[in-house]
Design a protein around this motif. Structure first.
Motif, PDB file in Angstrom:
ATOM      1  N   ASN A  99       4.133  -1.744 -11.614  1.00 38.06           N
ATOM      2  CA  ASN A  99       4.805  -0.444 -11.657  1.00 38.06           C
ATOM      3  C   ASN A  99       5.902  -0.303 -10.609  1.00 38.06           C
ATOM      4  OD1 ASN A  99       3.670   0.973 -13.814  1.00 38.06           O
ATOM      5  ND2 ASN A  99       1.812   1.413 -12.637  1.00 38.06           N
ATOM      6  N   GLY A 100       5.885  -1.195  -9.619  1.00 34.00           N
ATOM      7  CA  GLY A 100       6.895  -1.127  -8.567  1.00 34.00           C
ATOM      8  C   GLY A 100       6.687   0.006  -7.599  1.00 34.00           C
ATOM      9  N   ASN A 101       5.452   0.457  -7.434  1.00 34.70           N
ATOM     10  CA  ASN A 101       5.218   1.605  -6.556  1.00 34.70           C
ATOM     11  C   ASN A 101       4.124   1.327  -5.535  1.00 34.70           C
ATOM     12  OD1 ASN A 101       2.966   1.604  -8.166  1.00 34.70           O
ATOM     13  ND2 ASN A 101       3.211   3.692  -8.931  1.00 34.70           N
ATOM     14  N   PHE A 102       4.026   0.078  -5.103  1.00 32.27           N
ATOM     15  CA  PHE A 102       2.975  -0.251  -4.134  1.00 32.27           C
ATOM     16  C   PHE A 102       3.245   0.460  -2.818  1.00 32.27           C
ATOM     17  CE2 PHE A 102       0.774  -2.749  -0.945  1.00 32.27           C
ATOM     18  CZ  PHE A 102      -0.457  -2.936  -1.557  1.00 32.27           C
ATOM     19  N   SER A 103       2.220   1.166  -2.309  1.00 33.76           N
ATOM     20  CA  SER A 103       2.405   1.907  -1.071  1.00 33.76           C
ATOM     21  C   SER A 103       1.310   1.627  -0.045  1.00 33.76           C
ATOM     22  CB  SER A 103       2.433   3.418  -1.362  1.00 33.76           C
ATOM     23  OG  SER A 103       1.226   3.812  -1.999  1.00 33.76           O
ATOM     24  N   GLY A 104       0.345   0.784  -0.423  1.00 31.58           N
ATOM     25  CA  GLY A 104      -0.749   0.487   0.482  1.00 31.58           C
ATOM     26  C   GLY A 104      -0.407  -0.625   1.452  1.00 31.58           C
ATOM     27  N   ASP A 105      -1.365  -0.951   2.296  1.00 32.36           N
ATOM     28  CA  ASP A 105      -1.180  -2.024   3.263  1.00 32.36           C
ATOM     29  C   ASP A 105      -1.511  -3.362   2.620  1.00 32.36           C
ATOM     30  OD1 ASP A 105      -0.511  -0.265   5.291  1.00 32.36           O
ATOM     31  OD2 ASP A 105      -2.614   0.048   5.854  1.00 32.36           O
ATOM     32  N   PHE A 106      -0.667  -4.356   2.878  1.00 35.08           N
ATOM     33  CA  PHE A 106      -0.965  -5.703   2.416  1.00 35.08           C
ATOM     34  C   PHE A 106      -2.016  -6.315   3.330  1.00 35.08           C
ATOM     35  CE2 PHE A 106       3.302  -5.178   0.621  1.00 35.08           C
ATOM     36  CZ  PHE A 106       3.098  -5.672  -0.659  1.00 35.08           C
ATOM     37  N   PRO A 107      -2.822  -7.229   2.798  1.00 37.48           N
ATOM     38  CA  PRO A 107      -3.738  -7.955   3.683  1.00 37.48           C
ATOM     39  C   PRO A 107      -2.941  -8.770   4.686  1.00 37.48           C
ATOM     40  CG  PRO A 107      -3.655  -8.962   1.502  1.00 37.48           C
ATOM     41  CD  PRO A 107      -2.912  -7.675   1.402  1.00 37.48           C
ATOM     42  N   ALA A 108      -3.585  -9.144   5.776  1.00 44.62           N
ATOM     43  CA  ALA A 108      -2.888  -9.870   6.837  1.00 44.62           C
ATOM     44  C   ALA A 108      -2.486 -11.264   6.406  1.00 44.62           C
ATOM     45  CB  ALA A 108      -3.770  -9.938   8.080  1.00 44.62           C
ATOM     46  N   SER A 109      -3.174 -11.822   5.418  1.00 47.63           N
ATOM     47  CA  SER A 109      -2.898 -13.183   4.973  1.00 47.63           C
ATOM     48  C   SER A 109      -3.498 -13.383   3.590  1.00 47.63           C
ATOM     49  CB  SER A 109      -3.519 -14.201   5.943  1.00 47.63           C
ATOM     50  OG  SER A 109      -4.941 -14.100   5.911  1.00 47.63           O
ATOM     51  N   MET A 110      -3.132 -14.495   2.950  1.00 48.09           N
ATOM     52  CA  MET A 110      -3.743 -14.822   1.670  1.00 48.09           C
ATOM     53  C   MET A 110      -5.224 -15.071   1.846  1.00 48.09           C
ATOM     54  SD  MET A 110      -1.505 -14.388  -0.586  1.00 48.09           S
ATOM     55  CE  MET A 110      -2.806 -14.643  -1.767  1.00 48.09           C
ATOM     56  N   THR A 111      -5.607 -15.690   2.962  1.00 48.24           N
ATOM     57  CA  THR A 111      -7.027 -15.931   3.203  1.00 48.24           C
ATOM     58  C   THR A 111      -7.809 -14.628   3.215  1.00 48.24           C
ATOM     59  OG1 THR A 111      -6.566 -17.941   4.482  1.00 48.24           O
ATOM     60  CG2 THR A 111      -8.708 -16.902   4.808  1.00 48.24           C
ATOM     61  N   GLU A 112      -7.249 -13.606   3.875  1.00 51.24           N
ATOM     62  CA  GLU A 112      -7.917 -12.308   3.911  1.00 51.24           C
ATOM     63  C   GLU A 112      -8.055 -11.726   2.511  1.00 51.24           C
ATOM     64  OE1 GLU A 112      -6.621  -8.021   5.501  1.00 51.24           O
ATOM     65  OE2 GLU A 112      -6.970  -9.453   7.130  1.00 51.24           O
ATOM     66  N   MET A 113      -7.036 -11.915   1.673  1.00 51.07           N
ATOM     67  CA  MET A 113      -7.119 -11.418   0.303  1.00 51.07           C
ATOM     68  C   MET A 113      -8.220 -12.141  -0.467  1.00 51.07           C
ATOM     69  SD  MET A 113      -4.268 -11.342  -2.761  1.00 51.07           S
ATOM     70  CE  MET A 113      -3.306  -9.998  -2.061  1.00 51.07           C
ATOM     71  N   TYR A 114      -8.290 -13.464  -0.318  1.00 52.14           N
ATOM     72  CA  TYR A 114      -9.296 -14.232  -1.033  1.00 52.14           C
ATOM     73  C   TYR A 114     -10.707 -13.871  -0.564  1.00 52.14           C
ATOM     74  CZ  TYR A 114      -5.333 -17.171  -2.480  1.00 52.14           C
ATOM     75  OH  TYR A 114      -4.144 -17.635  -2.999  1.00 52.14           O
ATOM     76  N   ILE A 115     -10.873 -13.711   0.739  1.00 58.08           N
ATOM     77  CA  ILE A 115     -12.179 -13.321   1.272  1.00 58.08           C
ATOM     78  C   ILE A 115     -12.571 -11.944   0.740  1.00 58.08           C
ATOM     79  CG2 ILE A 115     -13.368 -12.625   3.391  1.00 58.08           C
ATOM     80  CD1 ILE A 115     -11.895 -14.920   4.812  1.00 58.08           C
ATOM     81  N   GLY A 116     -11.593 -11.041   0.663  1.00 58.45           N
ATOM     82  CA  GLY A 116     -11.857  -9.728   0.102  1.00 58.45           C
ATOM     83  C   GLY A 116     -12.303  -9.799  -1.351  1.00 58.45           C
ATOM     84  N   LEU A 117     -11.672 -10.683  -2.112  1.00 55.82           N
ATOM     85  CA  LEU A 117     -12.081 -10.879  -3.504  1.00 55.82           C
ATOM     86  C   LEU A 117     -13.536 -11.323  -3.582  1.00 55.82           C
ATOM     87  CD1 LEU A 117      -9.157 -12.695  -5.382  1.00 55.82           C
ATOM     88  CD2 LEU A 117     -10.223 -10.540  -6.016  1.00 55.82           C
TER      89      LEU A 117
END
Length: 242
Positions: A99-117
Protein backbone atom coordinates in the motif's frame (compact mmCIF):
# COMPACT_ATOMS: atom_id res chain seq x y z
CA UNK A 1 28.83 -17.04 -8.97
CA UNK A 2 29.37 -20.57 -7.64
CA UNK A 3 25.95 -21.96 -6.77
CA UNK A 4 25.79 -25.45 -5.27
CA UNK A 5 22.06 -25.90 -5.79
CA UNK A 6 19.91 -27.01 -8.70
CA UNK A 7 18.31 -24.06 -10.48
CA UNK A 8 15.17 -24.29 -12.59
CA UNK A 9 14.96 -22.16 -15.72
CA UNK A 10 11.23 -21.55 -16.02
CA UNK A 11 9.97 -18.32 -17.52
CA UNK A 12 8.35 -16.00 -14.98
CA UNK A 13 9.84 -17.76 -11.93
CA UNK A 14 13.25 -16.33 -11.06
CA UNK A 15 15.04 -17.68 -7.98
CA UNK A 16 13.46 -21.12 -8.36
CA UNK A 17 15.75 -23.73 -6.88
CA UNK A 18 15.75 -27.20 -5.37
CA UNK A 19 16.51 -27.98 -1.74
CA UNK A 20 17.72 -31.40 -2.88
CA UNK A 21 21.32 -32.43 -3.35
CA UNK A 22 22.74 -31.22 -0.05
CA UNK A 23 24.61 -33.70 2.15
CA UNK A 24 23.55 -34.17 5.76
CA UNK A 25 25.77 -34.51 8.80
CA UNK A 26 25.20 -38.27 8.90
CA UNK A 27 26.19 -38.83 5.28
CA UNK A 28 22.78 -38.93 3.64
CA UNK A 29 21.51 -36.59 0.92
CA UNK A 30 18.37 -34.49 0.57
CA UNK A 31 16.29 -35.93 -2.28
CA UNK A 32 15.94 -33.86 -5.43
CA UNK A 33 12.58 -32.54 -6.53
CA UNK A 34 10.63 -32.96 -3.29
CA UNK A 35 10.93 -29.39 -1.96
CA UNK A 36 11.42 -26.44 -4.31
CA UNK A 37 11.56 -22.77 -3.32
CA UNK A 38 10.80 -19.82 -5.58
CA UNK A 39 9.41 -16.37 -6.13
CA UNK A 40 5.68 -15.79 -6.60
CA UNK A 41 3.81 -17.54 -9.43
CA UNK A 42 1.70 -14.60 -10.58
CA UNK A 43 3.61 -13.97 -13.81
CA UNK A 44 3.73 -17.39 -15.46
CA UNK A 45 2.15 -18.79 -18.57
CA UNK A 46 0.68 -22.15 -19.54
CA UNK A 47 4.11 -23.50 -20.52
CA UNK A 48 5.43 -22.80 -17.02
CA UNK A 49 2.41 -24.48 -15.43
CA UNK A 50 3.02 -27.53 -17.60
CA UNK A 51 6.67 -27.65 -16.53
CA UNK A 52 5.67 -27.50 -12.86
CA UNK A 53 3.33 -30.43 -13.40
CA UNK A 54 6.08 -32.31 -15.24
CA UNK A 55 8.29 -31.83 -12.19
CA UNK A 56 5.61 -33.62 -10.19
CA UNK A 57 4.62 -30.59 -8.13
CA UNK A 58 1.35 -31.52 -6.44
CA UNK A 59 1.22 -28.86 -3.72
CA UNK A 60 2.03 -25.14 -3.79
CA UNK A 61 2.27 -23.11 -0.56
CA UNK A 62 1.97 -19.33 -0.89
CA UNK A 63 3.52 -17.50 2.07
CA UNK A 64 2.63 -13.99 0.94
CA UNK A 65 0.32 -11.63 2.79
CA UNK A 66 -3.38 -11.51 1.96
CA UNK A 67 -2.98 -8.24 0.06
CA UNK A 68 0.05 -9.48 -1.89
CA UNK A 69 -1.94 -12.50 -2.99
CA UNK A 70 -5.02 -10.41 -3.85
CA UNK A 71 -3.03 -7.98 -6.00
CA UNK A 72 -0.99 -10.66 -7.76
CA UNK A 73 -2.69 -14.05 -7.40
CA UNK A 74 -0.76 -17.19 -8.22
CA UNK A 75 -1.71 -18.45 -11.67
CA UNK A 76 -1.49 -21.96 -10.28
CA UNK A 77 -4.42 -21.42 -7.88
CA UNK A 78 -7.04 -22.44 -10.41
CA UNK A 79 -5.29 -25.39 -12.05
CA UNK A 80 -6.41 -28.94 -11.46
CA UNK A 81 -3.87 -31.41 -10.19
CA UNK A 82 -1.95 -28.99 -7.96
CA UNK A 83 -3.25 -28.36 -4.45
CA UNK A 84 -2.91 -24.73 -3.34
CA UNK A 85 -2.42 -23.59 0.26
CA UNK A 86 -2.20 -19.99 1.44
CA UNK A 87 -0.37 -19.32 4.72
CA UNK A 88 -0.21 -15.50 5.03
CA UNK A 89 3.02 -14.54 6.78
CA UNK A 90 4.17 -11.03 7.80
CA UNK A 91 0.67 -9.98 6.81
CA UNK A 92 0.62 -6.48 8.29
CA UNK A 93 4.17 -5.49 7.26
CA UNK A 94 3.92 -6.77 3.70
CA UNK A 95 0.44 -5.34 3.15
CA UNK A 96 1.68 -1.92 4.26
CA UNK A 97 4.59 -2.26 1.82
CA UNK A 98 2.18 -2.96 -1.01
CA UNK A 99 0.00 0.00 0.00
CA UNK A 100 3.00 2.29 0.36
CA UNK A 101 1.94 3.51 3.79
CA UNK A 102 4.32 1.79 6.17
CA UNK A 103 4.62 3.86 9.33
CA UNK A 104 5.91 1.41 11.92
CA UNK A 105 9.43 0.73 13.10
CA UNK A 106 11.58 -1.61 11.05
CA UNK A 107 13.38 -4.40 12.90
CA UNK A 108 17.01 -3.68 13.68
CA UNK A 109 18.19 -6.37 11.26
CA UNK A 110 17.02 -9.23 9.08
CA UNK A 111 18.04 -11.60 11.86
CA UNK A 112 15.68 -9.82 14.24
CA UNK A 113 12.88 -10.15 11.69
CA UNK A 114 13.52 -13.87 11.25
CA UNK A 115 13.68 -14.47 15.00
CA UNK A 116 10.40 -12.59 15.34
CA UNK A 117 8.83 -14.85 12.73
CA UNK A 118 10.00 -18.01 14.47
CA UNK A 119 9.08 -16.90 18.00
CA UNK A 120 5.83 -15.06 17.32
CA UNK A 121 4.29 -16.87 14.34
CA UNK A 122 4.93 -20.47 15.30
CA UNK A 123 1.30 -21.32 14.47
CA UNK A 124 2.02 -20.52 10.82
CA UNK A 125 5.09 -22.74 10.69
CA UNK A 126 3.04 -25.47 12.36
CA UNK A 127 0.49 -25.18 9.56
CA UNK A 128 3.22 -25.28 6.90
CA UNK A 129 4.85 -28.39 8.33
CA UNK A 130 1.51 -30.15 8.71
CA UNK A 131 1.01 -29.61 4.97
CA UNK A 132 4.54 -30.88 4.32
CA UNK A 133 3.66 -33.99 6.35
CA UNK A 134 0.37 -34.60 4.52
CA UNK A 135 0.62 -38.02 2.85
CA UNK A 136 -1.52 -36.84 -0.07
CA UNK A 137 1.37 -34.77 -1.38
CA UNK A 138 4.93 -35.64 -2.29
CA UNK A 139 6.41 -32.73 -4.31
CA UNK A 140 6.14 -29.18 -3.01
CA UNK A 141 6.83 -25.68 -4.23
CA UNK A 142 6.71 -22.97 -1.57
CA UNK A 143 7.23 -19.27 -2.13
CA UNK A 144 6.72 -15.69 -0.97
CA UNK A 145 7.30 -12.70 -3.26
CA UNK A 146 11.08 -12.65 -3.73
CA UNK A 147 11.71 -16.13 -2.37
CA UNK A 148 14.13 -14.78 0.23
CA UNK A 149 12.75 -14.15 3.74
CA UNK A 150 9.59 -16.12 4.49
CA UNK A 151 10.71 -18.72 1.99
CA UNK A 152 14.27 -18.66 3.34
CA UNK A 153 13.24 -19.31 6.94
CA UNK A 154 10.99 -22.18 5.82
CA UNK A 155 13.82 -23.67 3.75
CA UNK A 156 16.15 -23.35 6.74
CA UNK A 157 13.77 -25.35 8.90
CA UNK A 158 13.47 -28.08 6.26
CA UNK A 159 17.19 -28.39 5.64
CA UNK A 160 17.93 -28.20 9.36
CA UNK A 161 15.42 -30.96 10.07
CA UNK A 162 17.16 -33.09 7.45
CA UNK A 163 20.49 -32.53 9.19
CA UNK A 164 22.20 -30.27 6.66
CA UNK A 165 25.02 -28.28 8.36
CA UNK A 166 24.21 -24.68 9.32
CA UNK A 167 26.98 -23.28 7.10
CA UNK A 168 25.46 -24.95 4.02
CA UNK A 169 21.96 -23.75 4.92
CA UNK A 170 23.29 -20.20 5.23
CA UNK A 171 25.08 -20.46 1.91
CA UNK A 172 21.93 -21.68 0.19
CA UNK A 173 19.97 -18.81 1.73
CA UNK A 174 22.49 -16.30 0.41
CA UNK A 175 22.03 -17.32 -3.25
CA UNK A 176 18.98 -15.07 -3.62
CA UNK A 177 21.31 -12.09 -3.99
CA UNK A 178 22.48 -13.57 -7.31
CA UNK A 179 19.09 -14.69 -8.58
CA UNK A 180 16.54 -11.97 -7.83
CA UNK A 181 16.72 -8.29 -8.72
CA UNK A 182 14.65 -6.41 -6.11
CA UNK A 183 12.92 -3.06 -6.46
CA UNK A 184 15.56 -0.35 -5.87
CA UNK A 185 15.39 1.16 -2.40
CA UNK A 186 15.04 4.65 -3.84
CA UNK A 187 11.83 3.64 -5.65
CA UNK A 188 9.91 3.14 -2.42
CA UNK A 189 7.62 5.99 -1.29
CA UNK A 190 9.07 5.84 2.23
CA UNK A 191 12.52 5.33 3.69
CA UNK A 192 13.50 1.69 3.83
CA UNK A 193 16.69 0.09 5.14
CA UNK A 194 18.91 -1.53 2.54
CA UNK A 195 19.38 -4.66 4.63
CA UNK A 196 15.83 -5.72 3.77
CA UNK A 197 17.12 -6.65 0.32
CA UNK A 198 20.26 -8.44 1.49
CA UNK A 199 20.73 -12.15 2.11
CA UNK A 200 24.10 -12.40 3.84
CA UNK A 201 25.03 -15.86 5.19
CA UNK A 202 25.69 -14.48 8.69
CA UNK A 203 22.01 -13.49 8.93
CA UNK A 204 20.83 -17.08 8.65
CA UNK A 205 23.66 -18.37 10.83
CA UNK A 206 22.59 -16.01 13.60
CA UNK A 207 18.98 -17.15 13.18
CA UNK A 208 19.98 -20.80 13.50
CA UNK A 209 22.09 -19.94 16.53
CA UNK A 210 18.99 -18.41 18.14
CA UNK A 211 17.04 -21.62 17.54
CA UNK A 212 19.86 -23.67 19.06
CA UNK A 213 20.15 -21.45 22.13
CA UNK A 214 16.44 -20.96 22.83
CA UNK A 215 14.96 -24.27 21.72
CA UNK A 216 17.87 -26.70 21.58
CA UNK A 217 17.87 -27.16 17.82
CA UNK A 218 15.56 -27.20 14.81
CA UNK A 219 13.92 -30.55 15.59
CA UNK A 220 13.24 -29.33 19.11
CA UNK A 221 11.79 -26.09 17.76
CA UNK A 222 9.39 -28.00 15.54
CA UNK A 223 8.40 -30.22 18.44
CA UNK A 224 7.92 -27.15 20.66
CA UNK A 225 5.51 -25.53 18.19
CA UNK A 226 3.35 -28.64 18.09
CA UNK A 227 4.63 -30.80 15.24
CA UNK A 228 3.91 -34.40 16.21
CA UNK A 229 6.64 -37.03 15.97
CA UNK A 230 4.77 -38.87 13.23
CA UNK A 231 4.40 -35.73 11.13
CA UNK A 232 8.05 -34.86 11.63
CA UNK A 233 9.03 -38.33 10.47
CA UNK A 234 6.78 -37.98 7.43
CA UNK A 235 8.58 -34.78 6.43
CA UNK A 236 11.95 -36.42 7.06
CA UNK A 237 10.98 -39.34 4.83
CA UNK A 238 10.10 -36.96 2.03
CA UNK A 239 13.38 -35.11 2.49
CA UNK A 240 15.65 -38.15 2.67
CA UNK A 241 14.02 -41.34 1.33
CA UNK A 242 14.19 -42.09 -2.40
Amino acid sequence: MDLKCRLYDISGIPNMRDLGGYATKDGRCVVMGRFIRSTALNDIGSDAVLKLKELGIDCVIDLRSKLERKRAPDIIENHDGIHFVHVPMLDNIQSNFVNGNFSGDFPASMTEMYIGLLDNYSDLFKTIFEVFADKRFSHYLFHCTAGKDRTGVTAMLLLGLAGVPAEIIAEDYSYTRFLFDPTPVEDFPFEIPKYLFESAPHTMLATIRHIDERYGGIKQYLSCIGIRDGDMQSVLDKLLKE
